[in-house]
Design a protein around this motif. Structure first.
Motif, PDB file in Angstrom:
ATOM      1  N   GLN A 170       0.826  -1.205   0.000  1.00 27.86           N
ATOM      2  CA  GLN A 170       0.000   0.000   0.000  1.00 27.86           C
ATOM      3  C   GLN A 170       0.857   1.250   0.000  1.00 27.86           C
ATOM      4  O   GLN A 170       0.553   2.238  -0.679  1.00 27.86           O
ATOM      5  N   ARG A 195      -3.982  -2.218  -8.606  1.00 26.14           N
ATOM      6  CA  ARG A 195      -3.713  -0.898  -8.022  1.00 26.14           C
ATOM      7  C   ARG A 195      -2.542  -0.189  -8.698  1.00 26.14           C
ATOM      8  O   ARG A 195      -2.476   1.037  -8.701  1.00 26.14           O
ATOM      9  N   ASP A 198      -3.917   0.956 -12.122  1.00 21.06           N
ATOM     10  CA  ASP A 198      -4.845   2.076 -11.970  1.00 21.06           C
ATOM     11  C   ASP A 198      -4.159   3.438 -11.966  1.00 21.06           C
ATOM     12  O   ASP A 198      -4.820   4.459 -12.151  1.00 21.06           O
ATOM     13  N   GLU A 237      -4.153 -10.297  -5.798  1.00 21.03           N
ATOM     14  CA  GLU A 237      -4.451  -9.456  -4.657  1.00 21.03           C
ATOM     15  C   GLU A 237      -4.504 -10.299  -3.381  1.00 21.03           C
ATOM     16  O   GLU A 237      -4.082  -9.878  -2.311  1.00 21.03           O
TER      17      GLU A 237
END
Length: 241
Positions: A170, A195, A198, A237
């Motif tokens: 993250q 992610r 994106d 994920e």
């Protein structure tokens, strides 16, 4: 600008890993290459970096043919490569690595600022030895700090999420967002993480050694999620959860 012309790579069995790859990477873009495992993504990254020679085809950097240039020669021209597992150097400190990456002597404040930019406490890490005491996530951040210090024309990351935990991942996304906004060169990431996809300007899909799709994130990502959302992305994920 990097241009690949009819790049192919064959192994000894004559099986083609890459098949006539043609595309151009414009300057100052954030590009992600994705696709199924075994599709040739990491091989392509190594070909661009000069780690692996193509069987046929040409690679041009700003119009100059670098097909036969070594990884060292390409590094001098501004191509950087970040491995899935960053190299550790016994006896070398984080300060040493950042200074080497910059290529010029750095003020203490400059070296510390690069560490702060990637979310590391400069006081704690600046004189740490680059050894097994550093986690995978810490090494990834240090490697990105080196990229920021070096300011390369083209920086390639091969699956930067590999081997790091959810918390580190993250934070890695936040670092890439910052890198995207600050670096002047092109960032090329090999990844199948949603992610990371994106935050791309452009996505290239590589499957079976061929480019099967390419375009802006808004056009490519929804289709990838529709086709692979219940397989590739969710499985990957899950590994980070």
């Amino acid at each position: 600008m990097l241009e690949l012309q009819n790049i192919s790579v064959c192994v000894e069995s004559s099986r083609e890993i890459l098949k006539n790859i043609n595309f151009t990477l414009d300057d100052s873009k954030f590009i992600v290459i994705t696709g199924p495992n075994g599709g040739g993504k990491s091989t392509l990254a190594k070909v661009i970096a000069g780690i692996l020679p193509p069987t046929s085809g040409k690679i041009l950097l700003d119009g100059k043919d670098i097909t036969n240039s070594s990884i060292t020669e390409r590094a001098k021209l501004g191509i950087g490569f970040a491995f899935q597992q960053p190299v550790r150097f016994k006896g070398i400190t984080v300060r040493d690595l950042i200074t080497l990456a910059a290529g010029v002597p750095l003020e203490e404040s400059q070296a510390r600022s690069y560490l702060r930019d990637v979310g590391l406490c400069a006081r704690e890490y600046i004189d740490r030895e680059v050894n097994a005491s550093l986690s995978g996530g810490e090494m990834k951040r240090i490697e990105i700090a080196m990229v920021m210090a070096r300011k390369t024309k083209l920086t390639i990351f091969d699956e930067p999420e590999a081997g790091i935990d959810l918390w580190s991942f993250q934070n890695l996304i936040n670092v890439f967002k910052q890198l995207r906004s600050e670096i002047q060169g092109t960032v090329l990431i090999i990844s199948h993480q949603e992610r990371i996809l994106d935050i791309a300007d452009e996505i290239i899909v590589l499957s079976g050694g061929e480019v099967t799709a390419r375009g802006a994130k808004n056009g490519i990502l929804p289709e990838l999620l529709r086709i692979d959302g219940e397989c590739n992305f969710c499985c990957e994920e899950a590994k980070l959860s």
